[in-house]
Design an enzyme around this catalytic site. Structure first.
Site, mmCIF file in Angstrom:
data_model
loop_
_atom_site.group_PDB
_atom_site.id
_atom_site.type_symbol
_atom_site.label_atom_id
_atom_site.label_comp_id
_atom_site.label_asym_id
_atom_site.label_seq_id
_atom_site.Cartn_x
_atom_site.Cartn_y
_atom_site.Cartn_z
ATOM 1 N N ASP A 31 23.522 -7.097 29.981
ATOM 2 C CA ASP A 31 24.453 -6.672 28.940
ATOM 3 C C ASP A 31 24.456 -7.711 27.834
ATOM 4 O OD1 ASP A 31 26.413 -4.647 28.070
ATOM 5 O OD2 ASP A 31 27.792 -6.348 28.119
ATOM 6 N N ALA A 34 27.277 -8.411 20.818
ATOM 7 C CA ALA A 34 26.531 -8.500 19.567
ATOM 8 C C ALA A 34 27.488 -8.498 18.378
ATOM 9 C CB ALA A 34 25.559 -7.326 19.475
ATOM 10 N N HIS A 192 34.146 -6.265 28.160
ATOM 11 C CA HIS A 192 33.411 -6.629 26.946
ATOM 12 C C HIS A 192 33.068 -8.113 26.913
ATOM 13 C CE1 HIS A 192 33.484 -2.671 25.256
ATOM 14 N NE2 HIS A 192 34.803 -2.612 25.309
ATOM 15 N N ASP A 197 30.540 -7.028 32.178
ATOM 16 C CA ASP A 197 29.919 -5.711 31.992
ATOM 17 C C ASP A 197 28.651 -5.553 32.842
ATOM 18 O OD1 ASP A 197 31.933 -5.044 30.244
ATOM 19 O OD2 ASP A 197 30.732 -5.279 28.427
HETATM 20 N N1 DCM Z 1 30.011 -2.646 19.712
HETATM 21 C C1 DCM Z 1 30.651 -2.356 18.516
HETATM 22 N N2 DCM Z 1 31.490 -1.286 18.432
HETATM 23 C C2 DCM Z 1 31.696 -0.482 19.481
HETATM 24 C C3 DCM Z 1 31.057 -0.752 20.710
HETATM 25 C C4 DCM Z 1 30.222 -1.851 20.792
HETATM 26 O O1 DCM Z 1 30.458 -3.090 17.551
HETATM 27 N N3 DCM Z 1 32.518 0.559 19.379
HETATM 28 C C5 DCM Z 1 29.103 -3.789 19.789
HETATM 29 C C6 DCM Z 1 29.832 -5.086 20.007
HETATM 30 C C7 DCM Z 1 29.575 -5.413 21.449
HETATM 31 C C8 DCM Z 1 28.272 -4.735 21.735
HETATM 32 O O2 DCM Z 1 28.215 -3.608 20.870
HETATM 33 O O3 DCM Z 1 29.473 -6.818 21.617
HETATM 34 C C9 DCM Z 1 28.070 -4.343 23.186
HETATM 35 O O4 DCM Z 1 29.117 -3.525 23.640
HETATM 36 P P1 DCM Z 1 29.576 -3.502 25.173
HETATM 37 O O5 DCM Z 1 30.659 -4.535 25.360
HETATM 38 O O6 DCM Z 1 30.038 -2.139 25.453
HETATM 39 O O7 DCM Z 1 28.424 -3.947 26.006
HETATM 40 MG MG MG Z 2 29.391 -5.709 27.027
HETATM 41 MG MG MG Z 3 26.835 -3.141 26.876
#
Ligand code: DCM
Ligand code: MG
Ligand code: MG
Length: 228
Positions: A31, A34, A192, A197
């Site tokens: 995971d 970002a 998150h 994750d």
């Molecule tokens: N992310 C985002 N907006 C969302 C879902 C995710 O900007 N609605 C981006 C920021 C997170 C990354 O994607 O760090 C990974 O998401 P996750 O925590 O679900 O792995």
């Molecule tokens: Mg995540």
């Molecule tokens: Mg993810």
């Protein structure tokens, strides 16, 4: 079988028959956090990487315990992005560029590539990377960032599968977002944070949760390198 077909669909240019297929020995649940989501062909920067490696035997042997498998390797690293983290992503992950900088987290460089490469090389081969919605976010972003800092030493014997495809195949419900699956089957919110994750995904895909008996360790993985 279904798992086999899903895996085959991942690499539709190779037919799932013949001697080019070998069972995965190690599943590495990945995971990334970002700076945001991909927008058209612009990929976000990584703010955090987590990899959790387990033997395929975890899925073959099963367990009555809901605890994560006892024998696993973990790699968790924060990476200071070169751009600002989107407000939404910042709220979600608790990570911003200035926070990571203040806490001495370094930018993407060759040491990240070396660390990831050594972590994967240490696993029993072949390795299959598993990530939820990985085809959209984690796989292209990780590959892009690693190849930016190191063009030559690419990993071989590493394959990938997006777990979203497994859930879409096995669960008839309409929505398969990771957060929804976590609350539905694990009874917990998604953290998150990359490590939480990754472990959550491992839990969802293990047969520790009888409601969700998905065993993807049966299907052979086509020998198509991820880093190519
Ligand atoms: N992310 C985002 N907006 C969302 C879902 C995710 O900007 N609605 C981006 C920021 C997170 C990354 O994607 O760090 C990974 O998401 P996750 O925590 O679900 O792995
Ligand atoms: Mg995540
Ligand atoms: Mg993810």
């Amino acid at each position: 079988d279904l798992d086999h077909d899903v895996l085959a669909a991942e690499t539709s240019d190779i037919k799932p028959t013949g001697s080019r297929f070998t069972p995965t020995e190690t599943y590495v649940f990945i995971d990334l956090e970002a700076t945001g989501l991909p927008v058209l062909d612009i990929l976000p920067d990584i703010t955090e990487i987590a990899m959790v490696a387990v033997s395929r035997k975890v899925f073959e042997e099963g367990s009555t315990s809901r605890a994560p498998p006892r024998a696993l390797d973990k790699l968790v690293m924060c990476v200071q992005p070169s751009r600002e983290v989107n407000p939404g992503a910042q709220k979600m992950t608790g990570l911003s560029k200035s926070f990571l900088e203040k806490h001495g987290r370094k930018q993407m460089d060759q040491t990240v590539e070396m660390t990831v490469r050594c972590f994967l090389a240490r696993q029993a081969q072949p390795v299959c990377l598993v990530s939820h919605n990985g085809n959209r976010l984690d796989f292209p972003v990780l590959k892009s960032e690693l190849t930016k800092v190191e063009k030559k030493r690419l990993l071989t014997n590493v394959y990938k599968v997006d777990s979203l495809m497994f859930f879409q195949t096995h669960l008839t419900q309409r929505k398969h977002a990771f957060a929804l699956l976590c609350s539905q089957f694990l009874g917990q919110e998604t953290s998150h944070d990359a490590e939480g994750d990754s472990v959550g995904l491992l839990q969802l895909l293990s047969d520790r949760y009888p409601d969700l008996r998905i065993n993807f360790s049966n299907g052979p993985i086509p020998l198509k390198p991820y880093f190519e």
